[in-house]
Structure formats: C-alpha cells, structure tokens
Scaffold this active site. Structure first.
Site, PDB file in Angstrom:
ATOM      1  N   ASP A   1       3.105 -11.447 -11.988  1.00 57.66           N
ATOM      2  CA  ASP A   1       3.816 -12.468 -12.827  1.00 57.66           C
ATOM      3  C   ASP A   1       3.896 -12.203 -14.297  1.00 57.66           C
ATOM      4  O   ASP A   1       4.794 -12.575 -14.946  1.00 57.66           O
ATOM      5  CB  ASP A   1       2.830 -13.661 -12.431  1.00 57.66           C
TER       6      ASP A   1
ATOM      7  N   HIS B   1      -1.815 -17.919  -8.726  1.00 58.17           N
ATOM      8  CA  HIS B   1      -0.488 -16.921  -8.537  1.00 58.17           C
ATOM      9  C   HIS B   1       0.102 -17.880  -7.260  1.00 58.17           C
ATOM     10  O   HIS B   1       0.200 -17.580  -6.199  1.00 58.17           O
ATOM     11  CB  HIS B   1      -1.178 -15.604  -7.910  1.00 58.17           C
TER      12      HIS B   1
ATOM     13  N   ALA C   1       0.759  -1.196  -0.139  1.00 60.51           N
ATOM     14  CA  ALA C   1      -0.068  -0.041  -0.224  1.00 60.51           C
ATOM     15  C   ALA C   1       0.940   1.199   0.089  1.00 60.51           C
ATOM     16  O   ALA C   1       0.509   2.285  -0.695  1.00 60.51           O
ATOM     17  CB  ALA C   1      -1.065   0.040   1.272  1.00 60.51           C
TER      18      ALA C   1
HETATM   19  N1  LIG Z   1      -0.841 -11.473  -5.955  1.00 59.11           N
HETATM   20  C1  LIG Z   1       0.443 -10.970  -5.901  1.00 59.11           C
HETATM   21  O1  LIG Z   1       0.746 -10.800  -7.131  1.00 59.11           O
HETATM   22  C2  LIG Z   1       1.148 -10.698  -4.732  1.00 59.11           C
HETATM   23  C3  LIG Z   1       2.379  -9.786  -4.964  1.00 59.11           C
HETATM   24  C4  LIG Z   1       2.956  -9.593  -3.765  1.00 59.11           C
HETATM   25  C5  LIG Z   1       2.385  -9.905  -2.576  1.00 59.11           C
HETATM   26  N2  LIG Z   1       1.030 -10.170  -2.466  1.00 59.11           N
HETATM   27  C6  LIG Z   1       0.382 -10.296  -1.136  1.00 59.11           C
HETATM   28  O2  LIG Z   1      -0.150  -9.300  -0.795  1.00 59.11           O
HETATM   29  C7  LIG Z   1      -0.397  -9.151   0.658  1.00 59.11           C
HETATM   30  C8  LIG Z   1       0.117  -7.847   1.366  1.00 59.11           C
HETATM   31  O3  LIG Z   1       1.606  -7.701   1.203  1.00 59.11           O
HETATM   32  P1  LIG Z   1       2.505  -6.452   1.986  1.00 59.11           P
HETATM   33  O4  LIG Z   1       3.771  -6.807   1.452  1.00 59.11           O
HETATM   34  O5  LIG Z   1       1.819  -5.221   1.721  1.00 59.11           O
HETATM   35  O6  LIG Z   1       2.249  -7.114   3.492  1.00 59.11           O
HETATM   36  P2  LIG Z   1       2.490  -6.303   4.835  1.00 59.11           P
HETATM   37  O7  LIG Z   1       2.446  -7.288   5.979  1.00 59.11           O
HETATM   38  O8  LIG Z   1       3.580  -5.255   4.582  1.00 59.11           O
HETATM   39  O9  LIG Z   1       0.929  -5.417   4.732  1.00 59.11           O
HETATM   40  C9  LIG Z   1      -0.247  -6.085   4.845  1.00 59.11           C
HETATM   41  C10 LIG Z   1      -1.171  -5.293   5.961  1.00 59.11           C
HETATM   42  O10 LIG Z   1      -2.339  -5.967   5.979  1.00 59.11           O
HETATM   43  C11 LIG Z   1      -2.971  -5.772   7.141  1.00 59.11           C
HETATM   44  N3  LIG Z   1      -4.243  -6.478   7.377  1.00 59.11           N
HETATM   45  C12 LIG Z   1      -4.050  -8.073   7.968  1.00 59.11           C
HETATM   46  N4  LIG Z   1      -5.263  -8.520   7.883  1.00 59.11           N
HETATM   47  C13 LIG Z   1      -6.185  -7.420   7.457  1.00 59.11           C
HETATM   48  C14 LIG Z   1      -7.610  -7.350   7.590  1.00 59.11           C
HETATM   49  N5  LIG Z   1      -8.441  -8.607   7.876  1.00 59.11           N
HETATM   50  N6  LIG Z   1      -8.097  -6.174   7.156  1.00 59.11           N
HETATM   51  C15 LIG Z   1      -7.333  -5.242   6.669  1.00 59.11           C
HETATM   52  N7  LIG Z   1      -6.158  -5.030   6.639  1.00 59.11           N
HETATM   53  C16 LIG Z   1      -5.364  -6.304   7.245  1.00 59.11           C
HETATM   54  C17 LIG Z   1      -1.973  -5.727   8.148  1.00 59.11           C
HETATM   55  O11 LIG Z   1      -2.189  -5.219   9.378  1.00 59.11           O
HETATM   56  C18 LIG Z   1      -0.794  -4.838   7.143  1.00 59.11           C
HETATM   57  O12 LIG Z   1      -0.918  -3.702   7.419  1.00 59.11           O
HETATM   58  C19 LIG Z   1       0.313 -10.402   1.182  1.00 59.11           C
HETATM   59  O13 LIG Z   1      -0.863 -11.528   1.346  1.00 59.11           O
HETATM   60  C20 LIG Z   1       1.331 -10.995   0.185  1.00 59.11           C
HETATM   61  O14 LIG Z   1       1.644 -12.258  -0.047  1.00 59.11           O
HETATM   62  C21 LIG Z   1       0.350 -11.019  -3.603  1.00 59.11           C
END
Ligand SMILES: NC(=O)c1ccc[n+]([C@@H]2O[C@H](COP(=O)([O-])OP(=O)(O)OC[C@H]3O[C@@H](n4cnc5c(N)ncnc54)[C@H](O)[C@@H]3O)[C@@H](O)[C@H]2O)c1
Length: 349
Positions: free
Chosen positions: A175, A203, A33
């Site tokens: 990807d 993914h 974010a």
């Molecule tokens: N699909 C893709 O291509 C892809 C790529 C990269 C990361 N991701 C995924 O994206 C997600 C986030 O990654 P990040 O690096 O920002 O992680 P991060 O840990 O930095 O941030 C995740 C945030 O989500 C919040 N959170 C947890 N549960 C929540 C809920 N129920 N409601 C609202 N917020 C909630 C946490 O408090 C944290 O602030 C992870 O699951 C990661 O695996 C997906």
C-alpha cells in the site's frame, strides 16, 4: 598479505563465509511466492553475501507443485542458495528459523461470510504461531502477508508468547509503494523521488494513505507533497480511494490478486528489517501498537510510520495530525478492534 586478508580466509585457503540463514516462505506453491522466491534466493533481501537455506511450506495437496518450484530454484543455479526444503510440516518448516514470511492463508471462497474466513485464518495462524514458539529461534523476524494480514499477525504473535511481540509485523508496504507511486506519477518524477508517505491502520479498504508528511524531489529540490502535487482535492479524494481500492482493481483487471508487486513489497519490508531504513526516511509497516503516541488502541497490529535500525523498529512520533487524518486513523482502528474481538473469540474456543 594484510592481516585483514589473512583473517578472511580459512586454513584451507578458501574465502570464509557467513553461516547460512534459514528462511521459511509459507504458501510457497502460490503465486506471490512464485514471484518472491527468486529475489530472496539471489540475495536481494538478506544481502549479496548471505547464504540461505530456503524452506518452502504449503499444504499436503500442493506438495507436487512445490517439487516443481524446487526444481526451478535448483535450475536457477544461484550461488547463495545452499538448500531448498519443501515440506507440509510445521515442525520441519519452522525449525531454527531466522526469518518467517507467512504468505499462505485461507482465501475467501464464494458465499463465505467474513466471520467464517476469520475463523479459518485464526486456526491457521494460531497453529503457526504455536509452532514458531516451539521450533523457531527466539530472534526470528516474522512477516505476515496472508489476509487479513494485521489480525493474522496479532493471532500468530499471541500464540508465540516466548517470541518478542516486536519481532512480528504485517505487510502494508505494498500500500505504501502504491501511494508513493501514485504521487510520483502525478508529479512526473521517478518513484524514489517520493519519500515518507504513510499508510495508517489496516491492510484493507479502510487504510488511510497519508501524504501530509511526505516529500517529493522536483527538479533537484525537496518540497512537501501537497506543494508538489498542487491539487488538494485529488490528494484528499481520488488519491486515497485509488490506493485503498488498488487491490480490487488489480483483481478485476488480472483476474488474479497482486503478486509481482506484493513480492516486491515483501522484499522491501524484509530488507529494511535486516539493513535499516535510510537516514531521515520512514516506511509503513503493521506493528504491535502498544505504547504508541497517536492514541491508537494498544492491543492491535496497526500500520504506522516506522524507522528501522539494527533489526529493531520504532514508530516515528510527534507528527502533527489534523482532524481530517485523525478521523481516518480512528475509522481504520475501529475496524481492526472489531476484527480483533471476533478473532479473539475464536482463539479462546
Ligand atoms: N498484505 C498484503 O499486502 C497482501 C498483498 C497481496 C496478497 N495478500 C494475501 O497473500 C495471500 C497469498 O496470496 P497468493 O496470491 O499467493 O495466493 P495463492 O492462492 O496463489 O497462494 C496461497 C498458497 O497458500 C497455501 N496455503 C493455504 N493455507 C496454508 C497453510 N495453512 N499453510 C501453508 N500454506 C497454505 C495454498 O495452498 C497456496 O499454495 C492471500 O491471503 C492474499 O490475500 C496480501
């Protein structure tokens, strides 16, 4: 003064403007974010003349962090950003939404079984789906990023029966971008000289990055990716595993998961939903598999080659699939069926 010009002004003689759209980012205190919000707020996704109300949702312990994010967004002094609303409540976060980018999810903790991770995420995406159903506009476009993205997306969609299934998608654009970029680097051309790579399936490391239908522009001529790369062994081996395992490689190097590139891919994905894909081009996104022509089980969110127009998508049909591709498409589908069945058992509990 021309009529068009008169029409574009209000009676107070200031330019009229579009109504703000309302966009939520969940996991808004997290690292993806942090890379994403600035791009959205400055108009890279929904258009340079589209005012935005940004809603930032995270869990209660992260509210103090969200306050810092709000301060920084204010300090960017962005003209399109009309309001920033930090919250830990879905009834606030999901109200009247035009777009929902669901990034927050339960991360895998040390010693956690895959099943336990899935169970925790089913609970999150069931609740968020139900809240979308209750509070968001029925036209809301929902992009699920939090992992396991495909299955989380399926659970959110199933929990929001009044919102069309077609409004839900999950992120495989990262990807897709990784695959395009690997081919571009190999051919020594800019990234946008490569088009129509495909990510099939989940993914996860079973995804199938496929370049059988991709084209590369080399010295002004468009050629098939296999002819441009001229190394079939690399394309059938190392290329595929590099893309499949890229997330893990980034974590190993950075000690954190992909964030800048994930944010860029989210922007690409949402911009294409809003404004459509280019003529003759397709991108990859995870969508509801119902009615697909590739023999993929229907009740899945599976990544396909997709074209978008007028905020709707269609799977690109009729691409010839050889035995090599077929086996890989089925393997990633089998993993998704297994994930879905486990998740559905938790959903009905
Ligand atoms: N699909 C893709 O291509 C892809 C790529 C990269 C990361 N991701 C995924 O994206 C997600 C986030 O990654 P990040 O690096 O920002 O992680 P991060 O840990 O930095 O941030 C995740 C945030 O989500 C919040 N959170 C947890 N549960 C929540 C809920 N129920 N409601 C609202 N917020 C909630 C946490 O408090 C944290 O602030 C992870 O699951 C990661 O695996 C997906």
């Amino acid at each position: 003064m021309s009529t068009a010009r008169v029409k574009s002004r209000t009676k107070h003689n200031v330019p009229s403007e579009a109504e703000p759209i309302r966009v939520v980012v969940t996991g808004a205190a997290g690292q993806i974010a942090y890379s994403l919000l600035y791009s959205i707020a400055k108009g890279d996704v929904f258009g340079k003349d589209q005012p935005i109300i940004l809603v930032l949702l995270d869990i209660p312990p992260m509210l103090p962090v969200l306050d810092g994010v709000v301060m920084e967004l204010q300090d960017c002094a962005l003209p399109l950003l009309r309001e920033v609303i930090p919250t830990d409540k879905v009834e606030v976060g999901f109200k009247d939404l035009d777009a929902a980018i669901l990034v927050g999810s339960m991360p895998r903790k040390e010693g956690m079984e895959r099943k336990d991770l899935l169970k925790a995420n089913v609970a999150i995406f069931k609740a968020q789906g139900a809240a979308l159903d209750k509070y968001a506009k029925k036209t809301v476009k929902v992009l699920v990023v939090g992992n396991p993205a495909n299955t989380n997306c399926l659970i959110a969609s199933k929990s929001a029966p009044s919102i069309p299934k077609e409004n839900f998608s999950c992120l495989t654009r990262l990807d897709h971008n990784r695959a395009s970029s690997q081919v571009a680097i190999r051919c020594g051309v800019p990234a946008d000289n490569v088009k129509n790579v495909i990510i099939w399936g989940n993914h996860s490391s079973t995804q199938y990055p496929d370049v059988h239908h991709a084209k590369v522009t080399v010295q002004g001529s468009e050629v098939a990716a296999y002819d441009a790369v001229k190394d079939d062994a690399w394309l059938k081996g190392e290329f595929i595993s590099t893309v499949q395992l890229r997330g893990a490689a980034v974590i190993k190097a950075r000690k954190l998961s992909s964030a800048m590139s994930a944010a860029k891919a989210i922007c690409d994905h949402m911009r294409d939903i809003w404004f459509g894909t280019k003529e003759g081009e397709f991108i990859s996104m995870g969508v509801y598999a119902g009615g697909n022509s590739y023999g993929i089980p229907e009740d899945l969110i599976y990544s396909f080659p997709i074209q978008l127009k007028n905020k709707g998508w269609k799977v690109v049909d009729g691409l010839p699939i050889n035995d090599f591709s077929r086996a890989k498409m089925e393997a990633t589908a089998a993993e998704l069926v297994d994930e879905r069945d486990t998740a559905m058992a938790f959903l009905s509990q």
